[in-house]
Design an enzyme around this catalytic site. Structure first.
Site, short mmCIF file in Angstrom:
data_model
loop_
_atom_site.label_atom_id
_atom_site.label_comp_id
_atom_site.label_asym_id
_atom_site.label_seq_id
_atom_site.Cartn_x
_atom_site.Cartn_y
_atom_site.Cartn_z
CE LYS A 7 -3.65 -2.50 2.26
NZ LYS A 7 -3.25 -3.54 3.18
CD1 TRP A 52 -4.25 -0.47 -1.95
CD2 TRP A 52 -5.26 -2.43 -2.36
NE1 TRP A 52 -5.13 -0.71 -0.92
CE2 TRP A 52 -5.76 -1.91 -1.15
CE3 TRP A 52 -5.74 -3.65 -2.80
CZ2 TRP A 52 -6.73 -2.57 -0.40
CZ3 TRP A 52 -6.70 -4.32 -2.07
CH2 TRP A 52 -7.19 -3.78 -0.86
#
Ligand code: AMP
Length: 547
Positions: free
Chosen positions: A437, A442
Site C-alpha cells: 500500500k 495498491w
C-alpha cells in the site's frame, strides 16, 4: 413429493470399490524409502486397505477417532487414506515439514489416537512422542526388516499389523456428512486451524475435479501427484484418480528435478500437479540435460502464483501445458482451474497466454465473488480488484474445534485479493496481507515478482512492502539469481519500464542466496521480513522520481 431414486451415500470407500471392480488391474507405482520401486494394482490396494481397516479397529479406533499420518506419497499412505476413513475414523494428514513443536501441537489439538509414520520421520516421532500423551500407538509404515530402533513405547510395525488380518472386511454404512479427513492450514499467522472434510464434500470434490474443464482425468492417464498427500490431500488426486481408474505414480520422498524426471520418463506420466518451486527444479533439470518428457501433456501448478515466464517456457521449450489452478486447505482445495472456453480457441498465442496466466474459473459446485471494504459486490470486469469470497459444496463451514463461524453472510473470505472477468476467470492480484500500500494506491506484489522472474538471470523473486516515511509502504524486490548469472540492481529496475506504472517500480533490489519457503512450498514473507529487518531504504524513492 419425493423423488424415487436410490440414495447411495457419497462415501470414500465407494471410490476404491469402484476402482477394484472396474480398473482392478490398473497399476499403482511408488518410490519407497526402503529402496525398490513398489508396484501393485487397485485390487491389491483395496485388499490391503481392508486388512489395514481390521488392524485399526483392533487398535481400538472407531467412528470419529483421529488417526494421524506423517508420510510421503506412497502406496501405504494411499491404503491408509481409505482404511481410516472407511471405518468411520478420520484420516489426519500432518505436514512433517513443520517444526517439531508445531507437529506435536497439531497432533494434540486433533487428539490423534494412532499416528502412522514413514521411516524418514522416525527421528521426528522420537523427538515428539513424549509431548503427545494421547497417542496410544505409533505405527512405522514399513516391514520388520526395516523397523527403526526408537526409544518410544507403543511402537508397531505396519506390515506386521496387516499380515495378521484378513481382507474380509465389509465397509460399514457411513453417513455421508460424517468426517473423513482432517488437514490443518499452514498457519502463517497464529496457530494452524483444522479443516474437517466430510465424505460427501470429498466425493463431490473428486467428481468435480475430474471433469474435462477441471483436471480432465481419465482411465488413459498416468497421474503422478507430486503435491504431497499431507498438503490438502494431494489436491484430491488420491480420490479422483481411482474415481476415473487412472494409473497412479507416487514419488515418495524423491522430489528433486532429476528424480521426478526419471520417474516421469520411466512410468510415462501424462499428468501431474505441484507447487511452482517443484516445476522450477524440473525445468532446470530438463534445460541442463536438454531432455524431454514426450508423454507428459499437462501439469497443474498451484499453491502459489506461477510466474508467467515459467508457463511460457514449459509450453514453448518442452511442449508441456502448465495449467494454473487456485485453491486453499479450506476448499478441499480446488477453487478454480484454468481451462479455455470455446470463444478463446480462435485467439492468437499471446491472447490465449494472457488468459492462461489467470488462476482460472470455478467448476460447478464452487461460486466466487469479490467485494470492496464495505462488503459491496464488485463488477466482474477483469479490472476491479477486491476481497475474494467463495461458497460451495466442498468449502469449510467451521474450523475444527471452533465455535465461531468464519463465514460472512454464508460466504468464506479467502484472504486473497482478486479480479473476476466477464468469462468467470479469476486472477489473484495478492494475498490481502501482502498487497503493497503506497500513498493510497495498491501495488500487486505478484505482478512485481512475475516481471522480475521473466528476466533471464532471475531464478526466484519476492516483493515486499517496506515501511516508508512518506509513502506508507514502498516495494522492495528480493532476488535469487540463477547459478552463474549476474544482473545489476539498475538493470533489473530498468526491466520494469513499460510493464507497470512507474510508481509501482520497486525502490530497491536486494540479492540473496535463497528465499525462505513455508512447509507448503510458498515463499515465507514472514521469515523474509525477519531476515531483512535491518534493511534501510536508499533515497530517493521511485515514487519521488515520478511525482
Ligand atoms: P493453502 O491453504 O496452504 O493451500 O494456501 C492457500 C493460499 O495459497 C491461497 O489463499 C492463495 O493465497 C495461495 N494460492 C493457492 N493457489 C494459488 C495460485 N494458483 N496463485 C496464487 N496464489 C495461490
Amino acid at each position: 413429493m419425493q423423488g424415487q431414486m436410490m440414495t447411495l451415500p457419497l462415501t470414500t470407500p465407494s471410490l476404491l470399490e469402484h476402482a477394484e471392480r472396474y480398473h482392478g488391474d490398473t497399476e499403482i507405482v511408488s518410490c519407497t524409502l526402503e529402496g525398490p520401486v513398489h508396484r501393485y494394482t487397485y485390487a491389491d490396494a483395496h485388499r490391503r486397505a481392508r486388512q489395514a481397516a481390521h488392524a485399526l479397529v483392533r487398535l481400538g479406533t472407531g467412528p470419529g477417532s483421529r488417526v494421524g499420518t506423517l508420510a510421503w506419497n506412497g502406496y501405504r499412505h494411499f491404503e491408509l487414506y481409505y482404511a481410516i476413513s472407511g471405518t468411520g475414523a478420520i484420516t489426519h494428514t500432518i505436514n512433517p515439514r513443520l517444526f517439531p513443536e508445531q507437529v506435536a501441537w497439531i497432533i494434540n489439538d486433533a487428539k490423534d489416537e494412532v499416528v502412522c509414520f514413514d521411516l524418514s520421520f522416525a527421528a521426528l516421532v522420537e523427538a515428539i512422542a513424549a509431548d503427545c500423551p494421547g497417542v496410544r500407538h505409533w505405527v512405522a509404515m514399513t516391514d520388520r526388516a526395516h523397523m527403526p530402533a526408537l526409544r518410544i513405547a507403543n511402537l508397531l510395525c505396519y506390515e506386521e499389523l496387516l499380515a495378521a488380518e484378513s481382507a474380509d472386511f465389509a465397509w460399514p454404512a457411513l453417513d455421508e456428512h460424517s468426517a473423513a479427513a482432517l488437514c490443518y492450514t499452514s498457519g502463517t499467522t497464529g496457530n494452524p486451524k483444522g479443516v474437517l472434510y466430510s465424505h460427501r464434500a470429498t466425493l463431490l470434490h473428486a467428481l468435480a475435479s475430474a471433469l474435462p474443464d477441471a483436471l480432465a482425468l481419465s482411465a488413459c492417464d498416468v497421474v503422478a501427484p507430486v503435491v504431497p498427500m499431507f498438503h490438502v490431500n494431494a489436491w484430491g488426486l488420491p480420490y479422483s484418480a481411482p474415481l476415473v481408474g487412472a494409473k497412479l505414480v507416487f514419488p515418495g520422498a524423491c522430489l528433486d528435478g532429476e528424480s521426478i524426471f526419471s520417474l516421469f520418463e520411466r512410468e510415462r506420466v501424462t499428468f501431474s500437479a505441484g507447487v511452482p518451486t517443484v516445476w522450477l527444479s524440473l525445468q532446470q533439470h530438463m534445460r541442463q540435460h536438454a531432455s524431454r518428457l514426450p508423454h507428459l501433456r499437462r501439469m497443474i501448478v498451484g499453491g502459489a502464483a506461477c510466474p508467467p515466464a515459467m508457463m511460457r517456457s514449459y509450453e514453448q521449450e518442452f511442449g508441456i501445458q502448465l495449467q494454473h489452478a487456485w485453491g486453499m486447505t479450506e476448499l478441499s482445495p480446488m477453487g478454480t482451474v484454468n481451462t479455455l472456453k470455446a470463444s478463446h480457441l480462435g485467439l492468437d498465442d499471446e491472447a490465449r497466454f494472457a488468459i492462461g496466466v489467470k488462476q482460472g474459473r470455478p467448476p460447478f459446485g464452487m461460486d466466487l465473488k469479490t467485494v470492496d471494504d464495505h462488503g459491496n459486490e464488485l463488477p466482474r470486469d477483469g479490472k476491479t480488484a477486491g476481497a475474494l469470497l467463495v461458497r460451495g459444496h466442498w468449502v469449510v463451514e467451521q474450523y475444527f474445534g471452533s465455535e465461531a463461524s468464519p463465514l460472512v453472510d454464508g460466504w468464506f473470505p479467502t484472504g486473497d485479493v482478486a479480479t473476476l472477468d466477464p468469462d468467470g476467470f479469476m486472477q489473484i492480484t495478492d494475498r490481502a496481507k501482502d498487497v503493497i500500500k503506497s500513498g493510497g494506491e495498491w501495488i500487486s506484489s505478484i505482478d512485481l515478482e512475475n516481471i522480475a522472474m521473466a528476466h533471464p538471470a532471475v531464478a526466484e523473486a519476492a516483493a515486499l512492502g517496506i515501511a516508508h516515511p512518506k509513502w506508507d509502504e514502498r516495494p522492495l524486490l528480493v532476488v535469487v539469481l540463477k547459478p552463474g548469472q549476474a544482473v545489476s540492481r539498475e538493470a533489473l529496475l530498468a526491466h520494469y519500464a513499460g510493464k507497470v506504472a512507474r510508481f509501482c517500480y520497486p525502490d530497491d533490489v536486494v540479492f540473496i542466496e535463497a528465499l525462505p519457503h513455508t512447509a507448503t512450498g510458498k515463499v515465507s514473507k514472514v521469515l523474509l521480513r525477519e531476515q531483512l529487518r535491518d534493511y534501510r531504504w536508499p533515497t530517493p524513492s521511485q515514487r519521488e522520481v515520478t511525482s
